[in-house]
Write a protein that holds these residues in place. Structure first.
Motif, PDB file in Angstrom:
ATOM      1  N   VAL A  72     -61.437   4.111 -79.758  1.00 37.62           N
ATOM      2  CA  VAL A  72     -62.653   3.870 -80.520  1.00 37.62           C
ATOM      3  C   VAL A  72     -62.639   2.410 -80.957  1.00 37.62           C
ATOM      4  N   ILE A  73     -63.719   1.713 -80.632  1.00 38.36           N
ATOM      5  CA  ILE A  73     -63.848   0.292 -80.968  1.00 38.36           C
ATOM      6  C   ILE A  73     -65.155   0.118 -81.724  1.00 38.36           C
ATOM      7  N   THR A  74     -65.072  -0.442 -82.921  1.00 34.68           N
ATOM      8  CA  THR A  74     -66.270  -0.769 -83.677  1.00 34.68           C
ATOM      9  C   THR A  74     -66.562  -2.250 -83.495  1.00 34.68           C
ATOM     10  N   LEU A  75     -67.697  -2.532 -82.865  1.00 30.04           N
ATOM     11  CA  LEU A  75     -68.127  -3.915 -82.687  1.00 30.04           C
ATOM     12  C   LEU A  75     -68.932  -4.341 -83.904  1.00 30.04           C
ATOM     13  N   VAL A  76     -68.560  -5.483 -84.452  1.00 31.28           N
ATOM     14  CA  VAL A  76     -69.230  -6.055 -85.616  1.00 31.28           C
ATOM     15  C   VAL A  76     -69.847  -7.376 -85.187  1.00 31.28           C
ATOM     16  N   ALA A 118     -63.351  -7.027 -71.135  1.00 28.20           N
ATOM     17  CA  ALA A 118     -62.626  -7.455 -72.344  1.00 28.20           C
ATOM     18  C   ALA A 118     -62.260  -6.253 -73.210  1.00 28.20           C
ATOM     19  N   LEU A 119     -63.177  -5.289 -73.339  1.00 27.44           N
ATOM     20  CA  LEU A 119     -62.876  -4.094 -74.135  1.00 27.44           C
ATOM     21  C   LEU A 119     -61.773  -3.261 -73.483  1.00 27.44           C
ATOM     22  N   ARG A 120     -61.784  -3.188 -72.161  1.00 32.22           N
ATOM     23  CA  ARG A 120     -60.707  -2.466 -71.463  1.00 32.22           C
ATOM     24  C   ARG A 120     -59.369  -3.158 -71.701  1.00 32.22           C
ATOM     25  N   PHE A 137     -68.143   2.502 -80.637  1.00 36.70           N
ATOM     26  CA  PHE A 137     -68.144   2.901 -79.229  1.00 36.70           C
ATOM     27  C   PHE A 137     -66.863   3.665 -78.925  1.00 36.70           C
ATOM     28  N   ARG A 138     -66.944   4.525 -77.930  1.00 34.72           N
ATOM     29  CA  ARG A 138     -65.757   5.173 -77.379  1.00 34.72           C
ATOM     30  C   ARG A 138     -65.558   4.632 -75.973  1.00 34.72           C
ATOM     31  N   LEU A 139     -64.349   4.179 -75.702  1.00 35.93           N
ATOM     32  CA  LEU A 139     -63.972   3.755 -74.362  1.00 35.93           C
ATOM     33  C   LEU A 139     -63.026   4.822 -73.833  1.00 35.93           C
ATOM     34  N   ASP A 140     -63.465   5.565 -72.809  1.00 34.38           N
ATOM     35  CA  ASP A 140     -62.624   6.653 -72.321  1.00 34.38           C
ATOM     36  C   ASP A 140     -61.536   6.132 -71.385  1.00 34.38           C
ATOM     37  N   ASP A 141     -60.671   7.017 -70.967  1.00 33.38           N
ATOM     38  CA  ASP A 141     -59.517   6.614 -70.156  1.00 33.38           C
ATOM     39  C   ASP A 141     -59.909   6.097 -68.784  1.00 33.38           C
ATOM     40  N   GLU A 142     -61.136   6.379 -68.345  1.00 35.94           N
ATOM     41  CA  GLU A 142     -61.631   5.841 -67.067  1.00 35.94           C
ATOM     42  C   GLU A 142     -62.377   4.526 -67.261  1.00 35.94           C
TER      43      GLU A 142
END
Length: 193
Positions: A3-7, A122-124, A173-178
């Motif tokens: 879980v990533i919170t973008l500000v 970048a998020l990955r 946001f949720r970044l899943d394992d894929e």
């Protein structure tokens, strides 16, 4: 899953004047620093384990204020989180752009597709770099980049017409394992507000 919170970074003088910043490295103003403190207060009970940011000074300073308030280490910087390159439109106002027959961007600006590709990469990388931690991550970035990611993660449902990404706003946001991105929460304010 991460879980990533973008500000969005706090306000700058160019934000206040309606100038296109893009990659131009403009610092926060006093209002922007207060917005960063307010964002930190809103995030305080979220169990965040790390802070990351774009290397542009307005994002980096916002992230440092948040990290300090949350008692977290200094933010790690990711080049892929920089703002859209607006090319020759940088430094112009909205009125300048309208006068030239363009609503928002110059002809040499990065496309949404390019912004999305580098931002998701970048998020990955951010998720991989923090795989050893337990808890969500705060990442401070820029309005246009966040807007592109919101549209991508919501299949175009958001942002709605007439909405903007306010300075200091938070979007989870949720970044899943894929490596797929989905939108968990979204904060937007109508332009006329």
């Amino acid at each position: 899953m991460t879980v990533i919170t973008l500000v969005r970074h706090g306000q700058t003088d160019w934000n206040m004047l309606g100038r296109v910043q893009g990659r131009t490295d403009i610092p926060l103003n006093d209002t922007g620093r207060e917005q960063a403190r307010e964002a930190a207060a809103a995030l305080r009970d979220g169990g965040y384990a790390a802070v990351a940011a774009s290397p542009l000074v307005r994002a980096h300073e916002t992230a440092q204020i948040i990290a300090d308030a949350l008692g977290l280490p200094a933010p790690r910087l990711y080049d892929g989180l920089v703002e859209r390159d607006y090319g020759t439109a940088e430094g112009l106002t909205s009125e300048d752009l309208w006068a030239r027959g363009r609503q928002a961007m110059g002809p040499d600006a990065e496309t949404d597709e390019i912004v999305a590709t580098r931002a998701v990469a970048a998020l990955r990388q951010l998720a991989a770099d923090h795989a050893h931690i337990d808890g969500p991550i705060v990442a401070v970035a820029h309005g246009s980049l966040i807007r592109v990611l919101i549209a991508l993660a919501s299949d175009g449902e958001f942002p709605r017409p007439g909405e903007r990404v306010p300075n200091g706003s938070q979007h989870a946001f949720r970044l899943d394992d894929e490596g797929r991105l989905s939108l968990l929460s979204y904060s937007a304010v109508p332009i006329d507000a």
